[in-house]
Design an enzyme around this catalytic site. Structure first.
Site, PDB file in Angstrom:
ATOM      1  N   HIS A 136       0.525  -1.206   0.176  1.00  0.00           N
ATOM      2  CA  HIS A 136      -0.039  -0.084  -0.093  1.00  0.00           C
ATOM      3  C   HIS A 136       0.812   1.371   0.059  1.00  0.00           C
ATOM      4  O   HIS A 136       0.738   1.946  -0.881  1.00  0.00           O
ATOM      5  CB  HIS A 136      -0.971   0.062   1.319  1.00  0.00           C
ATOM      6  CG  HIS A 136      -1.933  -0.944   1.328  1.00  0.00           C
ATOM      7  ND1 HIS A 136      -2.275  -1.702   0.021  1.00  0.00           N
ATOM      8  CD2 HIS A 136      -2.008  -1.916   2.294  1.00  0.00           C
ATOM      9  CE1 HIS A 136      -3.347  -2.961   0.780  1.00  0.00           C
ATOM     10  NE2 HIS A 136      -2.825  -3.239   1.971  1.00  0.00           N
ATOM     11  N   ASP A 170      -4.895  -8.660  -3.094  1.00  0.00           N
ATOM     12  CA  ASP A 170      -5.182  -8.389  -1.651  1.00  0.00           C
ATOM     13  C   ASP A 170      -6.394  -9.221  -0.987  1.00  0.00           C
ATOM     14  O   ASP A 170      -6.378 -10.149  -0.550  1.00  0.00           O
ATOM     15  CB  ASP A 170      -5.265  -6.948  -1.422  1.00  0.00           C
ATOM     16  CG  ASP A 170      -5.135  -6.506  -0.059  1.00  0.00           C
ATOM     17  OD1 ASP A 170      -5.359  -7.233   0.881  1.00  0.00           O
ATOM     18  OD2 ASP A 170      -4.928  -5.280   0.374  1.00  0.00           O
TER      19      ASP A 170
HETATM   20  C1  NGQ Z   1      -5.112  -7.541   6.646  1.00  0.00           C
HETATM   21  N1  NGQ Z   1      -5.667  -5.707   5.013  1.00  0.00           N
HETATM   22  O1  NGQ Z   1      -4.208  -7.626   7.513  1.00  0.00           O
HETATM   23  O2  NGQ Z   1      -5.734  -8.414   6.013  1.00  0.00           O
HETATM   24  C2  NGQ Z   1      -5.114  -5.965   6.195  1.00  0.00           C
HETATM   25  C3  NGQ Z   1      -6.200  -5.477   7.177  1.00  0.00           C
HETATM   26  C4  NGQ Z   1      -4.803  -4.516   9.127  1.00  0.00           C
HETATM   27  C5  NGQ Z   1      -5.526  -4.867   4.123  1.00  0.00           C
HETATM   28  N2  NGQ Z   1      -4.566  -3.853   4.747  1.00  0.00           N
HETATM   29  C6  NGQ Z   1      -5.912  -5.211   8.592  1.00  0.00           C
HETATM   30  N3  NGQ Z   1      -5.933  -4.627   3.035  1.00  0.00           N
HETATM   31  O3  NGQ Z   1      -4.217  -3.759   8.539  1.00  0.00           O
HETATM   32  O4  NGQ Z   1      -4.682  -4.611  10.602  1.00  0.00           O
HETATM   33 ZN    ZN Z   2      -2.826  -7.011   3.024  1.00  0.00          ZN
END
Ligand code: NGQ
Ligand code: ZN
Length: 457
Positions: A273, A324
């Site tokens: 990101h 993702d």
């Molecule tokens: C994740 N997902 O770990 O799946 C993350 C969200 C976080 C994305 N960043 C959870 N798209 O960042 O704590």
């Molecule tokens: Zn992720």
């Protein structure tokens, strides 16, 4: 050893015809020779692209697509989505994860992704206790990749804390949490299961600066350097504004700045990101050689913001793409939305074409091959001697492609919706998609459907 003749193929030096590729028994390209007049080998007609690496996946999230698209009691955000996701993952068993990942990987293959970097953090049982085999869940990911034939960079996730400054983890995170020794145990089990498999590499993924601290990550990286000094390192960073402000409050620095200051971030690293950077961070990240792992459809879905792609690429930054959370599984949609985001932001067109008179589709595709390959820790992303024989054959009879060739064909394929996709896909020289379908699509979908019925019950 196997040889095929590709009618039109995109090589590192551009489009070529009658490309004779020689594939070793291990699935690597031994030779790539354009303008061949051989007639005694299998000829693949149509247009062939190197398979796209998918550099960021959370397989378990495929099971929740659509289930967070309903407004909640308070204002919805990334953080409320995360609560829904935590609820959804509470119950998923190893068998269920494997079935979901297999369906996901079969769909990735039929969309033209030939490898995936799986950022895997669902380690423990529902109550947070470890499985007898600590890496059980990660091993199921390896199994799903093996069964579908997709190339894999397994990235077991180091997750220890619930927020900046070593804040305690929450109940919803109990399936994710390990200390250094427990985590290294998982890495070792995954490495053992995948050794000698040329379709699989293993790296590590500290979840985010929120989930680790400096000492913990230093310990883990020192051990990684000892066992595999080239292994890739992926980390989420600066996806949400709230992360930036919390990080500033905690240490007086922004998340990307903190990471670049505290660790030797180089070409081995992939920052997922990196949405919210100031100009100084954009230039420092571009100069570090690390890959920016961009996931435009998920970033749009979660309301993250827009990456500074124009400044970053002008400064020589390397990027790749990932699906993702899997709200979409199509490399074209990621690339298209990467470009569209910049158009909407800067009110221009062809912003990532990389210079005058250049094809936007070609520049996007080439760039994502390069960054995806680099961040995978495997020799993928190009039809080049020594690299894996991973390639996709576009549907030659697609009406929308009629009359198009080379870069204009690639632009049309990328900027014309979701059909046609691809006709055939080869990974390590083995055909895994035929007539647009994964060779084992029916059995994989059958198991997936049964699991989704269980999870929805
Ligand atoms: C994740 N997902 O770990 O799946 C993350 C969200 C976080 C994305 N960043 C959870 N798209 O960042 O704590
Ligand atoms: Zn992720």
């Amino acid at each position: 050893m196997n040889q095929v003749l590709l009618q039109h193929a995109l090589l590192p030096s551009g489009w070529h015809e009658n490309v004779l590729v020689t594939i070793s028994d291990e699935g690597a390209l031994n030779a790539v020779e354009p303008d061949s007049n051989r007639t005694d080998v299998l000829r693949i007609t149509g247009w062939v692209l190197p398979g796209m690496p998918n550099l960021h996946s959370h397989a378990h999230q495929r099971a929740m697509v659509g289930l967070a698209e309903r407004s909640g009691k308070s204002t919805d955000s990334f953080w409320t989505w995360r609560e829904v996701m935590y609820c959804q993952v509470e119950r998923m068993s190893p068998d269920q994860l494997q079935a979901v990942a297999a369906q996901l990987y079969a769909e990735m293959l039929s969309a033209g992704y030939t490898s995936v970097a799986e950022f895997h953090y669902l380690h423990h049982q529902s109550d947070g206790t470890a499985y007898t085999q600590r890496a059980e869940m990660g091993l199921r990911i390896v199994e799903a990749a093996r069964a579908t034939g997709i190339g894999l960079t397994a990235l077991p996730v180091l997750y220890r804390y619930g927020g900046f400054g070593s804040a305690p983890s929450s109940a919803g995170q109990r399936r994710f949490v390990n200390d250094a020794d427990q985590f290294l145990d998982i890495v070792e089990q995954i490495r053992n299961s995948a050794s000698n498999n040329p379709n699989i590499a293993v790296g590590v993924a500290p979840h985010s600066p929120r989930a680790i601290d400096k000492t913990l990550l230093d310990t883990v990286l020192a051990e990684l350097d000892r066992v595999d000094p080239a292994a890739p390192i992926h980390i989420h960073v600066a996806e949400q504004q709230r992360e930036v402000s919390e990080c500033l409050t905690w240490c007086g620095r922004r998340p990307v700045q903190w990471l670049l200051d505290e660790f030797k971030v180089d070409h081995r690293w992939c920052l997922i990101h990196a949405t919210h950077m100031d100009d100084g961070e954009v230039h420092r990240l571009a100069g570090s050689g690390a890959v920016a792992g961009l996931c435009p459809t998920t970033e749009g879905n979660l309301g993250d913001g827009l990456f500074e792609a124009v400044t970053f690429t002008n400064a020589g930054g390397v990027f790749g793409i990932g699906s993702d959370s899997h709200v979409s599984i199509d490399p074209r949609e990621e690339l298209r939305w990467l470009e569209y985001g910049q158009r909407l932001k800067h009110h221009g067109r062809n912003l990532l074409a990389g210079g005058p008179n250049r094809s936007t589709g070609r520049s996007l595709y080439d760039a994502a091959l390069r960054g995806g390959g680099q961040s995978s820790g495997r020799r993928i992303g190009a039809l080049r001697e020594g690299f894996r024989a991973d390639f996709v054959v576009l549907e030659p009879s697609a009406p929308v492609l009629a009359g198009r060739h080379s870069d204009s064909l690639l632009d049309t394929w990328l900027f014309s919706g979701v059909r046609p996709s691809v006709r055939e896909v080869y990974v390590g020289g083995a055909k895994v998609v035929e007539a647009g379908r994964h060779i084992d699509a029916d059995a994989i979908a059958h198991r997936y459907s049964a699991v989704m019925e269980q999870l929805s019950a």
